[in-house]
Design a protein around this motif. Structure first.
Motif, PDB file in Angstrom:
ATOM      1  N   GLY A  27       0.001 -15.550   1.331  1.00 55.83           N
ATOM      2  CA  GLY A  27      -1.371 -15.425   0.875  1.00 55.83           C
ATOM      3  C   GLY A  27      -2.314 -15.293   2.065  1.00 55.83           C
ATOM      4  N   LYS A  28      -3.574 -14.967   1.763  1.00 55.71           N
ATOM      5  CA  LYS A  28      -4.568 -14.853   2.823  1.00 55.71           C
ATOM      6  C   LYS A  28      -5.942 -14.875   2.181  1.00 55.71           C
ATOM      7  N   GLY A  29      -6.820 -15.713   2.709  1.00 59.93           N
ATOM      8  CA  GLY A  29      -8.160 -15.824   2.136  1.00 59.93           C
ATOM      9  C   GLY A  29      -8.068 -16.238   0.674  1.00 59.93           C
ATOM     10  N   GLN A  30      -8.672 -15.450  -0.197  1.00 59.01           N
ATOM     11  CA  GLN A  30      -8.653 -15.767  -1.623  1.00 59.01           C
ATOM     12  C   GLN A  30      -7.407 -15.250  -2.326  1.00 59.01           C
ATOM     13  N   MET A  31      -6.601 -14.451  -1.638  1.00 57.20           N
ATOM     14  CA  MET A  31      -5.372 -13.945  -2.262  1.00 57.20           C
ATOM     15  C   MET A  31      -4.315 -15.049  -2.259  1.00 57.20           C
ATOM     16  N   PRO A  32      -3.761 -15.354  -3.416  1.00 63.84           N
ATOM     17  CA  PRO A  32      -2.729 -16.400  -3.467  1.00 63.84           C
ATOM     18  C   PRO A  32      -1.412 -15.925  -2.860  1.00 63.84           C
ATOM     19  N   ALA A  33      -0.569 -16.863  -2.531  1.00 58.03           N
ATOM     20  CA  ALA A  33       0.774 -16.567  -2.027  1.00 58.03           C
ATOM     21  C   ALA A  33       1.697 -16.230  -3.196  1.00 58.03           C
ATOM     22  N   PHE A  34       2.663 -15.384  -2.921  1.00 61.18           N
ATOM     23  CA  PHE A  34       3.673 -15.012  -3.908  1.00 61.18           C
ATOM     24  C   PHE A  34       5.070 -15.209  -3.308  1.00 61.18           C
ATOM     25  N   PRO A  35       5.418 -16.461  -2.979  1.00 61.23           N
ATOM     26  CA  PRO A  35       6.718 -16.711  -2.340  1.00 61.23           C
ATOM     27  C   PRO A  35       7.902 -16.484  -3.271  1.00 61.23           C
ATOM     28  N   GLN A  36       7.646 -16.404  -4.572  1.00 66.21           N
ATOM     29  CA  GLN A  36       8.718 -16.231  -5.544  1.00 66.21           C
ATOM     30  C   GLN A  36       9.216 -14.786  -5.629  1.00 66.21           C
ATOM     31  N   LEU A  37       8.530 -13.852  -4.992  1.00 65.37           N
ATOM     32  CA  LEU A  37       8.958 -12.452  -5.044  1.00 65.37           C
ATOM     33  C   LEU A  37      10.294 -12.275  -4.338  1.00 65.37           C
ATOM     34  N   SER A  38      11.160 -11.499  -4.958  1.00 63.13           N
ATOM     35  CA  SER A  38      12.443 -11.189  -4.321  1.00 63.13           C
ATOM     36  C   SER A  38      12.206 -10.197  -3.184  1.00 63.13           C
ATOM     37  N   ALA A  39      13.215 -10.003  -2.353  1.00 59.72           N
ATOM     38  CA  ALA A  39      13.110  -9.036  -1.257  1.00 59.72           C
ATOM     39  C   ALA A  39      12.845  -7.634  -1.814  1.00 59.72           C
ATOM     40  N   LYS A  40      13.497  -7.292  -2.921  1.00 64.25           N
ATOM     41  CA  LYS A  40      13.299  -5.970  -3.528  1.00 64.25           C
ATOM     42  C   LYS A  40      11.884  -5.829  -4.071  1.00 64.25           C
ATOM     43  N   GLU A  41      11.375  -6.853  -4.738  1.00 65.71           N
ATOM     44  CA  GLU A  41      10.013  -6.796  -5.265  1.00 65.71           C
ATOM     45  C   GLU A  41       8.999  -6.655  -4.134  1.00 65.71           C
TER      46      GLU A  41
END
Length: 64
Positions: A27-41
Protein backbone atom coordinates in the motif's frame (compact mmCIF):
# COMPACT_ATOMS: atom_id res chain seq x y z
CA UNK A 1 -0.97 13.12 -1.49
CA UNK A 2 -2.30 13.56 -5.02
CA UNK A 3 -3.69 10.71 -7.08
CA UNK A 4 -1.16 9.46 -9.63
CA UNK A 5 -2.01 9.45 -13.34
CA UNK A 6 -1.01 5.88 -14.19
CA UNK A 7 -1.31 6.63 -17.91
CA UNK A 8 1.32 9.38 -17.74
CA UNK A 9 4.37 8.55 -19.82
CA UNK A 10 6.58 10.17 -17.18
CA UNK A 11 5.09 8.01 -14.40
CA UNK A 12 5.28 4.86 -16.52
CA UNK A 13 8.97 5.45 -17.25
CA UNK A 14 9.79 6.35 -13.64
CA UNK A 15 8.16 3.33 -11.94
CA UNK A 16 9.67 -0.12 -12.22
CA UNK A 17 7.61 -3.29 -12.08
CA UNK A 18 9.27 -4.02 -8.73
CA UNK A 19 8.10 -0.66 -7.34
CA UNK A 20 4.55 -1.29 -8.52
CA UNK A 21 4.66 -4.80 -7.02
CA UNK A 22 5.80 -3.35 -3.67
CA UNK A 23 3.06 -0.72 -3.73
CA UNK A 24 0.42 -3.38 -4.41
CA UNK A 25 1.72 -5.54 -1.55
CA UNK A 26 2.32 -2.79 1.04
CA UNK A 27 0.00 0.00 0.00
CA UNK A 28 0.95 3.66 -0.19
CA UNK A 29 -0.73 6.79 1.12
CA UNK A 30 -4.47 6.19 1.00
CA UNK A 31 -4.15 3.08 -1.16
CA UNK A 32 -4.55 -0.04 0.98
CA UNK A 33 -2.17 -2.99 0.83
CA UNK A 34 -3.14 -6.12 -1.06
CA UNK A 35 -0.77 -8.76 0.37
CA UNK A 36 -3.27 -11.52 -0.41
CA UNK A 37 -2.72 -11.21 -4.18
CA UNK A 38 -1.03 -14.19 -5.76
CA UNK A 39 2.09 -13.73 -7.88
CA UNK A 40 -0.03 -14.23 -11.02
CA UNK A 41 -2.63 -11.68 -9.91
CA UNK A 42 0.10 -9.17 -9.15
CA UNK A 43 1.75 -9.73 -12.53
CA UNK A 44 -1.62 -9.40 -14.27
CA UNK A 45 -2.23 -6.06 -12.51
CA UNK A 46 1.23 -4.79 -13.45
CA UNK A 47 0.62 -5.78 -17.07
CA UNK A 48 -2.74 -3.99 -16.99
CA UNK A 49 -1.19 -0.84 -15.50
CA UNK A 50 1.41 -0.90 -18.28
CA UNK A 51 -1.34 -1.00 -20.92
CA UNK A 52 -2.72 2.29 -19.62
CA UNK A 53 0.29 4.04 -21.19
CA UNK A 54 -0.59 2.54 -24.56
CA UNK A 55 -4.26 3.55 -24.48
CA UNK A 56 -4.04 7.00 -22.89
CA UNK A 57 -5.57 9.67 -25.07
CA UNK A 58 -7.09 7.19 -27.53
CA UNK A 59 -10.87 7.08 -27.82
CA UNK A 60 -12.52 3.93 -26.56
CA UNK A 61 -14.84 1.82 -28.67
CA UNK A 62 -15.01 1.36 -32.40
CA UNK A 63 -16.03 4.93 -33.15
CA UNK A 64 -19.18 3.88 -35.04
Amino acid sequence: MAVQDLSSEAWQQKKTDAEIRMTLARGKGQMPAFPQLSAKETLDLIRFIRTLRLTAGKPSGSGN
